[in-house]
Structures are given as C-alpha cells and as structure tokens.
Design an enzyme around this catalytic site. Sequence first.
Site, PDB file in Angstrom:
ATOM      1  CB  SER A  59       3.805  -3.688  -3.206  1.00  0.00           C
ATOM      2  OG  SER A  59       3.945  -2.431  -3.813  1.00  0.00           O
ATOM      3  N   GLY A  98       0.799  -1.221   0.000  1.00  0.00           N
ATOM      4  CA  GLY A  98       0.000   0.000   0.000  1.00  0.00           C
ATOM      5  C   GLY A  98       0.827   1.264   0.000  1.00  0.00           C
TER       6      GLY A  98
END
Length: 566
Positions: free
Chosen positions: A239, A161
């Site tokens: 990520s 995120g």
Amino acid sequence: MVGLVSLVSTLLLASSIWALPAPPHGLPSPLKLPLPEPNHNLFCIVPFPVVQKLLCPRQGTSSPTTVSTPLGTAQGASDSDGAARFSVKYGSASRWQESSVVSSWALPNGATDPTALPLTCPQNTTADSTMSEDCLSMILYVPSSVKPGSNAPALLWIHGGSFIVGSATDPGLDGSALAAATESVVAVVQYRLGALGFMDPSGNTNLAVKDIVTALQFLQKVLPSFGGDTSKITLAGQSSGANMIRALLAVPSAESLFQSAILQSDTMDYGLLNMSIQETLQDFFNSQINCDSTDTECLTNLSLDDILYASQTLSDDGGDISAAAGLAEPIRPVKDGSFITSPLDSTAPFPHVSKPIILSTVLNEAMPTIYSEFTDPIDSSTYTDVVNITFGTPRTERILTTAVYEVPQQTAEGTTADARPQLSNLGTDQVWRCPTWTFARNWVQNGGQVFVGLYVVGATYPGNDLIPQCLEDGAVCHQDDIEIVFGTVPSPNTAQVALTKEMQARYSSFLRTGNPNTDSFATWTPATTDDVHPLLLGGSGEASVGQCTTSYWGDFVQYDYQVFDI
C-alpha cells in the site's frame, strides 16, 4: 448523495478504519480509495498476550544474543525458533529536520531490555504512552542459518498506513518466519508520519522518504556484521509502503543503496504530488499551527497534540484544499525536482531504469472501502451517481458505456441487481490493477525487468474481518497478502500454507538474482510492453487482461494523475 457520502466518510475516518479521497470537483468519493490500514499498534505495545502471540513481533525469548558491529555491540534475543531479533534506533532527527544515521548502536527509546519493541511514530490512533517523536527505529530478524561471512541478501520492509498510521509492530509483520524461509536478513522499518514526515513548515519536503534513505545507509554500515550483503538489499512494502518505494525509485541519490524492489498493492492511480499542490497543502497546514515558518522557538514548543490535530485536519480536508490531493492521501511523497526527480508515470518522460521489480495486487482491492461505505445493496441510480461524482465528464460517459462497468440491469424477478460488486471491480481496476500494469509496461519499455502478480488466495488481515464480504470464499481484500508473505497467518489452511511456501521461495530467489522463478513452481514470465503476463498467485495460469489495456485505462479513460497533471 454528497451529504450521505460525506457523512459516512466522516464516520469511517473517526473510527480510524478507512479514509476516502476526493474526486474531480472536490467531492468525496468511494472510488478514490486507498485504504489506511487499521492500527493495532496498541495491541503489540501493551500486554495483550493472545494478540501478541498471533500477530505481533515475538516478545518471549529463550536467550540473549550479541553481535559486534562498527557502531557498537548489538543486543538482541533469540526466540524458540532460533531466529535472532534486534530492535535498534537507526536514525536521529530533530522535529522537521532531516534525519541522519546514528553514530552508535542503541536500543529504541532508551530501552535497556533487548526484547523491547520500538514506540510508534506519532499518529492519531495511538495512545500517547506508546508513541514518540524519537521513533526512527527498525527490527532486524536474522535466522540462525545466516552468520558473519554468509553474504546473505536483505529485505527492508516498509509498512503501509496511507502515510498517517502504522509501525514496525503492525500485525503480521514478525519477520522471523520470512527471514528463516528466505535465509535472509529481514528489517522492518518505521518512519515519520503525517505532517511530521511531510509538512516541514519551512517547505522542506519528503522527510519521511529521506528517513528510509537513512535506514538504508544504516544497513550499509551494519549488515555485514550480521552476515548480510550490502549489494543485495531489496525494498519491499504494501500500500503506501509500496508508494514510498515508488518514490525511492525516482531518487537518484538512493540508486546505489538497494538493488531491487517489491511493490504490493500500490495506489498508483494517484501519482506523486507536485510542488504546486504541496505548497497549497503546506500553506494550509502552516495556518493551522499558528507559528511563523521561521520561528524556530514556536515550532519547537508546539505540543505534539497540536501538531497531530493540524495534521489530521489537513488529512481530512485535503480534497477540499486541493482536489488533486484527495482526502485519503493528501499527505504523500512529492516530486520536488531535486530529491525525487521523476513522477514515474505517464505525465512526463519515463527515465531509464535498470532495477528488477515485482508488482502485485490482490483480487478485491476496493472491496473493503466499497462495502464499508455501502453496508446495504445499492441500485443502478446510486451506482450512476457515484461514478459521476467520482469521475466527472468525460470519464463517466466512457465508463458507463463499457460493458464490464455499465449500469447493472434488472434481475429476472424485476429488481435491480446490487451494484456494489460492479463498484468494487471498477475501483480495483481504477486505483490498483490497471495503473500497476501501465507502470509495468513503462518500466519494461525503459530498460527494467518486472514480474506482475495477482493474489487470488489471501489471509484475512485484522480489520477486514469486520467486513462480511471479505470473509466470503474467494475474496482477497486489500492487505490480505501481508500475512501470506510473512508466514504469519494464524491457523492457515492448505491453500494458504502452499501460497506462503511459494511466495517465500520466489522472494528468496528474487532477493538473490532479481528473478522470482524456482524449479519448484510454475514459470513466472516477465512482463513485456505488450503483455504484462500477470501470474495468478494462489491459482494457475495468468489473469485475464480485462480493461487493463493500453487503449483503455490511461488513454480512453485517464488516470487521476493525468486528469490533475500531477
């Protein structure tokens, strides 16, 4: 051109889909990716039964369950598959203070229902009623096969995120199937985001990274009660979650808290921030909140809305404040020299390492950003402009004279070919694939073992279904590996079922031995300093090297962390 890119970037940020970082000279760029994941926490917190059933941690239960731990009685619930779920508050922290392990077992946010999900950490894309600063929680998934005395391994998953959104209840992160398939304890953790996790006005950095250390310390206390082995904890994340793990690999005080790591789609091109950049960003943030850094009363009384607004302003303007920070992840871990002691990149001597790691990327990492930025085909002139804005001199000239990245030529009909596929391939190589392979070589050269993979089969993650190109046959976009690993693909096809089975089997082996090889699947050869042996995950054989050689990216064309010396 700058106006168009800036306008589209603003629209994308406003829709909470993608954020684009800044290139050299502080100009917005579609190639300085990464991808803040679409936030679907609201679907999991408030009643949307269909979405909850498909994507979110299970909320229906068949029976309560309790486990005695050194911190008190753990209350959980067993679902219909026999996996037990335990939502728990693992740490406590006052605003902008370092977290500490809780002294007693407690359900998140004062809940009395053991099936309740934790509220998210404060973020701009979530309703006030679904978030809380008291958010240091995790969800433990314990399969029925693991009981006290099993000495089972554990996997701690860190969500992505871009350090500004996300939670343990993100889509696809129900760990029941992964726990059952690997016969391990799976913990999905959340941590402080944005300015609350990285911008203490007094200058204390990396609070969010220290939250994960607190979570690991909590697991050290309670894992044996659930049948877990504290010497077999593996960190895994995707990520910015993988970026967090890379930072933790450079934290000497965390060395003994986990044995191995799995990094999926880490944006390694950016590097960790250095203290000089952090101080510039910190000064800007402090100017936005109108509190002296030593005024405890003022800082305590700041409204959450004011903090989130200042945090978003910093995130939006980061590339203008410091070109090295970029717009997409100006808020990220910092090499402060005391807690995080190495950048773990090519800008400083690489430390001796010993932990085994898995590094993976997906086939079309940059596709969501490129095709969200440019919804219509682009010509060769636009392609050249974008590359120049992104890379500057001398990198642009070197890239455009390289065959695989050169300006697209006219088609046989006399029209210019759409340059978006070229741009997507360039962004994928720049931000993810090639710096990941460079990291692998460095890891091996300095004592560690690493297995490199490239996903060529995936499952469309929520948000990517809004991008037509991510729905095309053969496309595997950023985040499309998540539901494969967790086994949460809705209505999976044959290839997805097969890859899920393979990855869960490989992860099961890796959690126990540090080696993802099993007798049932093709040999995954560990990387060397000369050949990283990137296994095609969902395919057969190894990926071609392309431009991810030691003489091209990182040498002939430098990474961003080299250009900015961060």
